[in-house]
Design a protein around this motif. Structure first.
Motif, PDB file in Angstrom:
ATOM      1  N   ALA A  34       0.847  -1.184   0.000  1.00 29.23           N
ATOM      2  CA  ALA A  34       0.000   0.000   0.000  1.00 29.23           C
ATOM      3  C   ALA A  34       0.885   1.237   0.000  1.00 29.23           C
ATOM      4  O   ALA A  34       2.097   1.158   0.075  1.00 29.23           O
ATOM      5  CB  ALA A  34      -0.899  -0.033   1.233  1.00 29.23           C
ATOM      6  N   ASP A  35       0.284   2.413  -0.074  1.00 27.05           N
ATOM      7  CA  ASP A  35       1.040   3.650  -0.142  1.00 27.05           C
ATOM      8  C   ASP A  35       0.934   4.427   1.162  1.00 27.05           C
ATOM      9  O   ASP A  35      -0.033   4.341   1.887  1.00 27.05           O
ATOM     10  CB  ASP A  35       0.501   4.543  -1.277  1.00 27.05           C
ATOM     11  N   HIS A  48      -1.276  -7.803   0.395  1.00 26.17           N
ATOM     12  CA  HIS A  48      -1.554  -8.624  -0.784  1.00 26.17           C
ATOM     13  C   HIS A  48      -2.979  -8.374  -1.252  1.00 26.17           C
ATOM     14  O   HIS A  48      -3.852  -8.011  -0.456  1.00 26.17           O
ATOM     15  CB  HIS A  48      -1.400 -10.110  -0.468  1.00 26.17           C
ATOM     16  N   THR A  49      -3.196  -8.571  -2.530  1.00 25.90           N
ATOM     17  CA  THR A  49      -4.529  -8.452  -3.110  1.00 25.90           C
ATOM     18  C   THR A  49      -4.854  -9.741  -3.855  1.00 25.90           C
ATOM     19  O   THR A  49      -4.035 -10.240  -4.636  1.00 25.90           O
ATOM     20  CB  THR A  49      -4.602  -7.251  -4.078  1.00 25.90           C
ATOM     21  N   PRO A  58     -10.930  -7.992  -7.215  1.00 23.88           N
ATOM     22  CA  PRO A  58      -9.752  -7.915  -6.342  1.00 23.88           C
ATOM     23  C   PRO A  58     -10.084  -7.344  -4.967  1.00 23.88           C
ATOM     24  O   PRO A  58     -10.838  -6.376  -4.852  1.00 23.88           O
ATOM     25  CB  PRO A  58      -8.798  -6.996  -7.113  1.00 23.88           C
ATOM     26  N   GLN A  59      -9.531  -7.976  -3.953  1.00 27.43           N
ATOM     27  CA  GLN A  59      -9.739  -7.548  -2.573  1.00 27.43           C
ATOM     28  C   GLN A  59      -8.386  -7.440  -1.872  1.00 27.43           C
ATOM     29  O   GLN A  59      -7.598  -8.393  -1.882  1.00 27.43           O
ATOM     30  CB  GLN A  59     -10.608  -8.563  -1.829  1.00 27.43           C
ATOM     31  N   SER A  60      -8.119  -6.295  -1.256  1.00 29.92           N
ATOM     32  CA  SER A  60      -6.878  -6.120  -0.503  1.00 29.92           C
ATOM     33  C   SER A  60      -7.030  -6.703   0.896  1.00 29.92           C
ATOM     34  O   SER A  60      -8.023  -6.452   1.586  1.00 29.92           O
ATOM     35  CB  SER A  60      -6.521  -4.636  -0.402  1.00 29.92           C
ATOM     36  N   ALA A  65      -6.293  -5.382   8.527  1.00 29.70           N
ATOM     37  CA  ALA A  65      -5.228  -4.927   9.436  1.00 29.70           C
ATOM     38  C   ALA A  65      -5.822  -4.610  10.802  1.00 29.70           C
ATOM     39  O   ALA A  65      -6.902  -4.016  10.908  1.00 29.70           O
ATOM     40  CB  ALA A  65      -4.538  -3.695   8.861  1.00 29.70           C
ATOM     41  N   GLY A  66      -5.141  -5.031  11.862  1.00 32.18           N
ATOM     42  CA  GLY A  66      -5.613  -4.801  13.217  1.00 32.18           C
ATOM     43  C   GLY A  66      -6.532  -5.883  13.738  1.00 32.18           C
ATOM     44  O   GLY A  66      -6.905  -5.882  14.917  1.00 32.18           O
ATOM     45  N   LYS A  67      -6.898  -6.840  12.880  1.00 32.15           N
ATOM     46  CA  LYS A  67      -7.734  -7.958  13.298  1.00 32.15           C
ATOM     47  C   LYS A  67      -6.866  -9.193  13.566  1.00 32.15           C
ATOM     48  O   LYS A  67      -5.692  -9.245  13.178  1.00 32.15           O
ATOM     49  CB  LYS A  67      -8.769  -8.283  12.228  1.00 32.15           C
ATOM     50  N   VAL A  68      -7.443 -10.160  14.221  1.00 29.87           N
ATOM     51  CA  VAL A  68      -6.827 -11.479  14.342  1.00 29.87           C
ATOM     52  C   VAL A  68      -7.319 -12.282  13.146  1.00 29.87           C
ATOM     53  O   VAL A  68      -8.530 -12.416  12.943  1.00 29.87           O
ATOM     54  CB  VAL A  68      -7.229 -12.165  15.668  1.00 29.87           C
ATOM     55  N   VAL A  69      -6.395 -12.771  12.343  1.00 31.18           N
ATOM     56  CA  VAL A  69      -6.740 -13.393  11.054  1.00 31.18           C
ATOM     57  C   VAL A  69      -6.387 -14.875  11.079  1.00 31.18           C
ATOM     58  O   VAL A  69      -5.238 -15.246  11.362  1.00 31.18           O
ATOM     59  CB  VAL A  69      -6.002 -12.692   9.905  1.00 31.18           C
TER      60      VAL A  69
END
Length: 201
Positions: A34-35, A48-49, A58-60, A65-69
């Protein structure tokens, strides 16, 4: 009780190993960084996307971010396929606390031959899957998608079969990996998830 041949093959191939993520290991370059401020907020593991399963848009992964994945490689024709139900239950139960389950169908073990649409229809109609699923891809070896390459490097283990599980903490670091034999409702497994949800959230 006689065990069906397909399930016996899955159990034999899956093994029982559980991997604890080793000390921090340099990660390969992210595939879709990301930028600016977004890059700072999104850890490299999630930069990643991927195409979404149902419509291939497409999904980034930075949106998590900030979650438990919890990342899982899935398949429709394996003895472990009923784990979809348990994974959906986990996602539903803990979503409000910051958990998200991400499914990555793969034909690496010759048990996911359908199209993306067929897989999506099967998951929804058979197991009521609502957690995010992504287009079919490879999860091991030279052709593994970039997320699974990072997960393998950080955890020290690659999927030995369908329904391997990798847990990423809120900080974007890989916490632990589990084999296919670990059921989504196994108490020790759920305890690790709950401890990560309690950290920073």
């Amino acid at each position: 009780m006689r065990i069906p041949a397909a399930l016996a093959a899955c159990l034999l191939a899956a093994g029982t190993a559980v991997a604890q993520a080793p000390s921090p290991t340099p990660s390969p370059a992210p595939s879709a960084p990301a930028d600016g401020a977004a890059a700072a907020a999104c850890p490299p593991t999630l930069q990643h996307t991927f195409p979404r399963l149902q419509d291939e848009k497409p999904q980034s992964l930075c949106q998590y971010a900030g979650k438990v994945v919890l990342v899982v490689n899935t398949a429709s024709f394996c003895g472990f396929t009923p784990q979809y139900k348990g994974l959906e239950a986990l996602d539903s139960k803990y979503r409000s606390r910051g958990l998200v389950v991400l499914g990555f169908p793969s034909n690496d073990f010759s048990q996911e031959s359908g199209s993306n649409k067929e897989i999506a229809d099967f998951c929804e109609s058979t197991f009521g899957v609502k957690f995010p699923m992504f287009a079919k891809s490879s999860v091991r070896g030279a052709n593994a998608n970039p997320l699974f390459k990072q997960l393998a490097l950080a955890s020290g283990t690659t999927p030995k079969w369908n329904f391997y599980k990798y847990l990423i903490g809120r900080d974007g670091k890989v916490v632990q990996a589990w084999s296919s034999m670990t059921a989504p409702d196994e108490s020790a497994f759920v305890k690790v998830i709950e401890s990560q949800l309690a950290a920073g959230g």
